[in-house]
Design an enzyme around this catalytic site. Structure first.
Site, PDB file in Angstrom:
ATOM      1  N   TYR A  70      49.347  12.597  44.672  1.00 37.86           N
ATOM      2  CA  TYR A  70      50.890  12.464  45.093  1.00 37.86           C
ATOM      3  C   TYR A  70      51.182  12.899  46.290  1.00 37.86           C
ATOM      4  CZ  TYR A  70      55.847  12.558  43.676  1.00 37.86           C
ATOM      5  OH  TYR A  70      57.189  12.605  43.901  1.00 37.86           O
ATOM      6  N   SER A  75      59.190  13.641  49.310  1.00 31.73           N
ATOM      7  CA  SER A  75      59.342  14.866  48.207  1.00 31.73           C
ATOM      8  C   SER A  75      59.120  16.158  48.967  1.00 31.73           C
ATOM      9  CB  SER A  75      58.429  14.587  47.123  1.00 31.73           C
ATOM     10  OG  SER A  75      58.186  15.671  46.483  1.00 31.73           O
TER      11      SER A  75
HETATM   12  P1  NDP Z   1      62.152   8.122  37.324  1.00 29.54           P
HETATM   13  O1  NDP Z   1      60.628   8.164  36.535  1.00 29.54           O
HETATM   14  O2  NDP Z   1      63.233   8.634  36.517  1.00 29.54           O
HETATM   15  O3  NDP Z   1      62.362   6.856  37.965  1.00 29.54           O
HETATM   16  C1  NDP Z   1      61.287   6.008  38.734  1.00 29.54           C
HETATM   17  C2  NDP Z   1      61.674   4.705  39.005  1.00 29.54           C
HETATM   18  O4  NDP Z   1      60.722   3.788  39.578  1.00 29.54           O
HETATM   19  C3  NDP Z   1      62.103   3.753  37.835  1.00 29.54           C
HETATM   20  O5  NDP Z   1      63.368   3.176  37.705  1.00 29.54           O
HETATM   21  C4  NDP Z   1      60.970   2.742  37.713  1.00 29.54           C
HETATM   22  O6  NDP Z   1      61.545   1.728  37.157  1.00 29.54           O
HETATM   23  C5  NDP Z   1      60.667   2.638  39.229  1.00 29.54           C
HETATM   24  N1  NDP Z   1      59.152   2.049  39.084  1.00 29.54           N
HETATM   25  C6  NDP Z   1      58.097   2.838  38.950  1.00 29.54           C
HETATM   26  N2  NDP Z   1      57.107   1.873  39.164  1.00 29.54           N
HETATM   27  C7  NDP Z   1      57.577   0.729  39.638  1.00 29.54           C
HETATM   28  C8  NDP Z   1      57.027  -0.509  39.921  1.00 29.54           C
HETATM   29  N3  NDP Z   1      55.851  -0.767  39.708  1.00 29.54           N
HETATM   30  N4  NDP Z   1      57.954  -1.499  40.342  1.00 29.54           N
HETATM   31  C9  NDP Z   1      59.327  -1.184  40.370  1.00 29.54           C
HETATM   32  N5  NDP Z   1      59.796  -0.097  40.084  1.00 29.54           N
HETATM   33  C10 NDP Z   1      59.002   0.944  39.693  1.00 29.54           C
HETATM   34  O7  NDP Z   1      61.761   9.268  38.631  1.00 29.54           O
HETATM   35  P2  NDP Z   1      62.573   9.547  39.809  1.00 29.54           P
HETATM   36  O8  NDP Z   1      64.066   8.983  39.745  1.00 29.54           O
HETATM   37  O9  NDP Z   1      62.599  11.203  39.741  1.00 29.54           O
HETATM   38  O10 NDP Z   1      61.964   8.962  41.073  1.00 29.54           O
HETATM   39  C11 NDP Z   1      62.494   8.279  42.006  1.00 29.54           C
HETATM   40  C12 NDP Z   1      61.657   8.717  43.350  1.00 29.54           C
HETATM   41  O11 NDP Z   1      61.921  10.052  43.730  1.00 29.54           O
HETATM   42  C13 NDP Z   1      60.241   8.591  43.289  1.00 29.54           C
HETATM   43  O12 NDP Z   1      59.744   8.065  44.441  1.00 29.54           O
HETATM   44  C14 NDP Z   1      59.690  10.110  43.096  1.00 29.54           C
HETATM   45  O13 NDP Z   1      58.346  10.260  43.619  1.00 29.54           O
HETATM   46  C15 NDP Z   1      60.778  10.720  43.910  1.00 29.54           C
HETATM   47  N6  NDP Z   1      60.974  11.851  43.983  1.00 29.54           N
HETATM   48  C16 NDP Z   1      61.399  12.617  42.617  1.00 29.54           C
HETATM   49  C17 NDP Z   1      61.537  14.019  42.464  1.00 29.54           C
HETATM   50  C18 NDP Z   1      62.062  14.546  41.239  1.00 29.54           C
HETATM   51  O14 NDP Z   1      62.111  15.783  41.131  1.00 29.54           O
HETATM   52  N7  NDP Z   1      62.524  13.762  40.333  1.00 29.54           N
HETATM   53  C19 NDP Z   1      61.078  14.887  43.603  1.00 29.54           C
HETATM   54  C20 NDP Z   1      60.565  14.411  44.794  1.00 29.54           C
HETATM   55  C21 NDP Z   1      60.543  12.866  44.798  1.00 29.54           C
HETATM   56  P3  NDP Z   1      60.855   0.805  36.070  1.00 29.54           P
HETATM   57  O15 NDP Z   1      59.905   1.626  35.228  1.00 29.54           O
HETATM   58  O16 NDP Z   1      61.964   0.172  35.184  1.00 29.54           O
HETATM   59  O17 NDP Z   1      60.031  -0.366  36.800  1.00 29.54           O
END
Ligand code: NDP
Length: 245
Positions: free
Chosen positions: A154, A141
């Protein structure tokens, strides 16, 4: 930008929403063989159905459980015989001030954002070494480069992802394995819904008014994947053009 994607076996964690889901769409359009993982199996199955993937394209996985991550990689091998790319994308961002002592949320971020990535590496590395090829893409990030109030834990997890990825990069040279860190700025997903502190959530909502669509991230994944095998894109940091932080 879409060469070298067709027929690659790609495992995506956190594929049930946001960046993972968007990447699944773009890679499916370009002929990748996908294995989609997250905890919400119903969402994965709906996505797989929409993309015309088989029932064996989805796996219910909690990345904080090492065994489940091993099963995920084993499943990909059972279905497709190999894993070319692991996108360690699952993560959450329940930001808060340290003085609020949201210690359970600190634990959760450490477990998912750091240990989840390590478990992915642990499950895929022996296989990729045997294959003498592979590509591990870890999601950091802007917060992997800097920290602000409310973002300490974070940012610590995302700094850790970058450090682990760089260490991995140096160690896997003998095995022809590529490593990429992707560090997005504000991208419109469900990420900020994990914030429980009302003041921080309100602030973040303002920042995310300028967020860019998730396909921005998917294109970065496609760019890194599409390079010839002797080109290793190690890190990409991108933001909305209007984002100062
Ligand atoms: P979302 O909340 O839309 O997606 C997060 C995903 O992570 C979901 O598919 C969720 O699926 C999964 N997840 C969470 N906990 C678990 C777990 N314990 N086991 C398996 N899967 C898990 O957010 P983003 O798409 O934005 O996030 C994706 C990545 O991008 C993250 O690592 C985030 O930190 C990073 N990021 C995002 C930014 C943004 O602005 N959006 C900026 C910088 C980095 P489920 O709940 O079904 O398990």
């Amino acid at each position: 930008m879409t060469e070298n994607i067709k027929d690659k076996v790609v495992v995506i964690t956190g594929a049930s929403s946001g960046l993972g889901e968007s990447t699944a769409r773009l890679l499916a359009q370009n002929g990748a063989k996908l294995i989609l993982a997250a905890r919400r199996l119903d969402r994965l199955q709906a996505l797989a159905h929409e993309l015309g993937l088989g029932d064996d394209a989805t796996v219910k996985v909690d990345v904080t459980d090492r065994k489940q991550v091993e099963v995920l990689i084993a499943h990909a091998v059972k279905v497709h015989g190999r894993v070319d790319v692991l996108l360690n994308n699952a993560g959450l961002m329940p930001s808060s001030m340290l003085e609020s002592l949201h210690i359970d949320e600190w634990d959760r971020m450490i477990d998912v954002n750091i240990k989840g990535v390590l478990y992915g590496i642990a499950a895929a590395l022996p296989l990729m070494k045997r294959q003498m090829s592979g590509h591990i893409i870890n999601v950091s990030s802007v917060a992997g480069h800097k920290v602000g109030p409310g973002g300490a834990v974070y940012a610590a997890t995302k700094h850790a992802v970058r450090v682990i990825s760089e260490g991995l990069r140096q160690e896997v040279k003998p095995y022809n394995i590529r490593t990429t860190i992707i560090s997005p700025g504000a991208v419109a997903t469900n990420l900020i819904d994990t914030i429980t502190d009302p003041a921080i959530a309100a602030n973040m909502k303002k920042t995310y008014e300028k967020a860019i669509p998730a396909d921005s991230f998917a294109r970065v994944v496609a760019f890194a994947m599409s390079q010839p095998e002797d080109v290793d894109i190690n890190e990409v940091l991108f933001r909305p053009t209007s984002q100062a932080y």
